[in-house]
Design a protein around this motif. Sequence first.
Motif, PDB file in Angstrom:
ATOM      1  N   VAL A 167      77.499 -23.772  27.439  1.00 17.04           N
ATOM      2  CA  VAL A 167      77.094 -22.603  26.660  1.00 17.04           C
ATOM      3  C   VAL A 167      77.779 -22.643  25.301  1.00 17.04           C
ATOM      4  O   VAL A 167      78.998 -22.758  25.224  1.00 17.04           O
ATOM      5  N   LYS A 168      76.990 -22.555  24.260  1.00 14.47           N
ATOM      6  CA  LYS A 168      77.539 -22.523  22.915  1.00 14.47           C
ATOM      7  C   LYS A 168      77.875 -21.087  22.525  1.00 14.47           C
ATOM      8  O   LYS A 168      77.279 -20.144  23.016  1.00 14.47           O
ATOM      9  N   GLU A 169      78.804 -20.963  21.609  1.00 18.19           N
ATOM     10  CA  GLU A 169      79.245 -19.640  21.175  1.00 18.19           C
ATOM     11  C   GLU A 169      78.128 -18.922  20.416  1.00 18.19           C
ATOM     12  O   GLU A 169      77.557 -19.478  19.470  1.00 18.19           O
ATOM     13  N   PRO A 170      77.788 -17.699  20.822  1.00 19.14           N
ATOM     14  CA  PRO A 170      76.788 -16.934  20.062  1.00 19.14           C
ATOM     15  C   PRO A 170      77.354 -16.519  18.712  1.00 19.14           C
ATOM     16  O   PRO A 170      78.558 -16.299  18.569  1.00 19.14           O
ATOM     17  N   GLN A 171      76.465 -16.407  17.742  1.00 15.02           N
ATOM     18  CA  GLN A 171      76.876 -16.041  16.389  1.00 15.02           C
ATOM     19  C   GLN A 171      76.286 -14.680  16.023  1.00 15.02           C
ATOM     20  O   GLN A 171      75.108 -14.425  16.249  1.00 15.02           O
ATOM     21  N   GLN A 212      72.512 -11.012  17.299  1.00 11.90           N
ATOM     22  CA  GLN A 212      73.221 -12.233  17.665  1.00 11.90           C
ATOM     23  C   GLN A 212      72.232 -13.329  18.035  1.00 11.90           C
ATOM     24  O   GLN A 212      71.180 -13.057  18.617  1.00 11.90           O
ATOM     25  N   VAL A 213      72.609 -14.552  17.706  1.00  8.30           N
ATOM     26  CA  VAL A 213      71.811 -15.719  18.054  1.00  8.30           C
ATOM     27  C   VAL A 213      72.596 -16.531  19.076  1.00  8.30           C
ATOM     28  O   VAL A 213      73.760 -16.894  18.833  1.00  8.30           O
ATOM     29  N   GLY A 215      73.185 -19.827  21.941  1.00  8.29           N
ATOM     30  CA  GLY A 215      73.236 -21.272  21.774  1.00  8.29           C
ATOM     31  C   GLY A 215      71.886 -21.938  21.783  1.00  8.29           C
ATOM     32  O   GLY A 215      71.760 -23.089  21.337  1.00  8.29           O
ATOM     33  N   ASN A 216      70.856 -21.243  22.287  1.00 11.01           N
ATOM     34  CA  ASN A 216      69.508 -21.799  22.316  1.00 11.01           C
ATOM     35  C   ASN A 216      68.688 -21.406  21.091  1.00 11.01           C
ATOM     36  O   ASN A 216      67.501 -21.726  21.004  1.00 11.01           O
ATOM     37  N   GLY A 217      69.312 -20.692  20.153  1.00 10.56           N
ATOM     38  CA  GLY A 217      68.602 -20.297  18.950  1.00 10.56           C
ATOM     39  C   GLY A 217      67.724 -19.081  19.125  1.00 10.56           C
ATOM     40  O   GLY A 217      66.808 -18.861  18.330  1.00 10.56           O
ATOM     41  N   GLN A 218      67.974 -18.260  20.145  1.00 12.44           N
ATOM     42  CA  GLN A 218      67.192 -17.056  20.377  1.00 12.44           C
ATOM     43  C   GLN A 218      67.939 -15.842  19.830  1.00 12.44           C
ATOM     44  O   GLN A 218      69.148 -15.703  20.007  1.00 12.44           O
ATOM     45  N   LEU A 219      67.193 -14.967  19.184  1.00 10.51           N
ATOM     46  CA  LEU A 219      67.768 -13.790  18.540  1.00 10.51           C
ATOM     47  C   LEU A 219      67.712 -12.583  19.472  1.00 10.51           C
ATOM     48  O   LEU A 219      66.668 -12.253  20.016  1.00 10.51           O
ATOM     49  N   TYR A 220      68.859 -11.932  19.638  1.00 10.93           N
ATOM     50  CA  TYR A 220      68.968 -10.692  20.407  1.00 10.93           C
ATOM     51  C   TYR A 220      69.437  -9.593  19.460  1.00 10.93           C
ATOM     52  O   TYR A 220      70.395  -9.787  18.707  1.00 10.93           O
ATOM     53  N   VAL A 221      68.772  -8.452  19.496  1.00 11.10           N
ATOM     54  CA  VAL A 221      69.128  -7.363  18.585  1.00 11.10           C
ATOM     55  C   VAL A 221      69.400  -6.081  19.361  1.00 11.10           C
ATOM     56  O   VAL A 221      68.815  -5.836  20.414  1.00 11.10           O
TER      57      VAL A 221
END
Length: 286
Positions: A167-171, A212-213, A215-221
């Motif tokens: 799992v990559k760190e969300p940004q 936030q984005v 690790g898979n490049g999906q945006l959550y708002v």
Amino acid sequence: MPEWLNILIRSVVSLAYLLFLTRLIGKRQLSQMTFFEYTVGITIGSIAAVIATDLDGPIIYGLLAMTIYGLVPILLAWLALKSKWLRDLIGGRSTVLIKNGKIMEDNLRKERMSVEELMQHLRMKNAFQAADVEFAVLEANGSVSALLKSDNQPITPKHMGQQVAPVKEPQTVILDGEIMDEPLATIGFNRQWLKTELEKTGVALENVFLGQVDGNGQLYVDLYDDKIQVPQPQILKQVHAVLKKCQADLELYALAAQDQTVKQTFERDAKRMQEMIEQLTPLMTR
């Protein structure tokens, strides 16, 4: 100089120097401090308060005392890195409280801990029976660490022989309706991509409290208005479903093919597609 102004100056100086010393000593949380560090911290705070109110004594004396109390823990911490005896003397030793599901009563009495306190610590570790605990130890900072028995531990993908993608760190790319350019650039996206994703969800930038984005490049708002339901990203799940449909279609084509060569080609491709899906499933379904 008026006394109130003198107190103001002393308070600001002592507070600023106190902040400097605490940053110099380290960033440990209160629960991670040893008893020695905790005692030193209380003493430094008391000296800072005396500096602010003792108008007769020179301020330099109080700052010198704070410096000594601040540097001693740093020096001892450096020496403790080279000496286990000194580490045990300053920080103390850990004490075994439970071993093989059996409570060590003598160690409990030694640490002046009751059974109720022990069970409270265990419940905070999701262990409600002492018999379920393989090993529990009272750490030097006063916290209790517990290891559940293997048959009471939660099942993980490793236990089931499954591979899970890291799992990559969300940004955080949106904060209080403002775009954060640095985290956005870190994951290789730009403002245009972000605005496009917001348009897909039908959300205006100024209405977003947090974006936030993963690790898979999906945006959550998360929106200011909690009553508005925002659809969750389904891109990866949709891709997974399309791949499975393609694999099923290849198997159907293989069954329907009359020519043996064509049939073998479809079967080979269906098998390869299945192998690819198995490798990508952990990435697309988490």
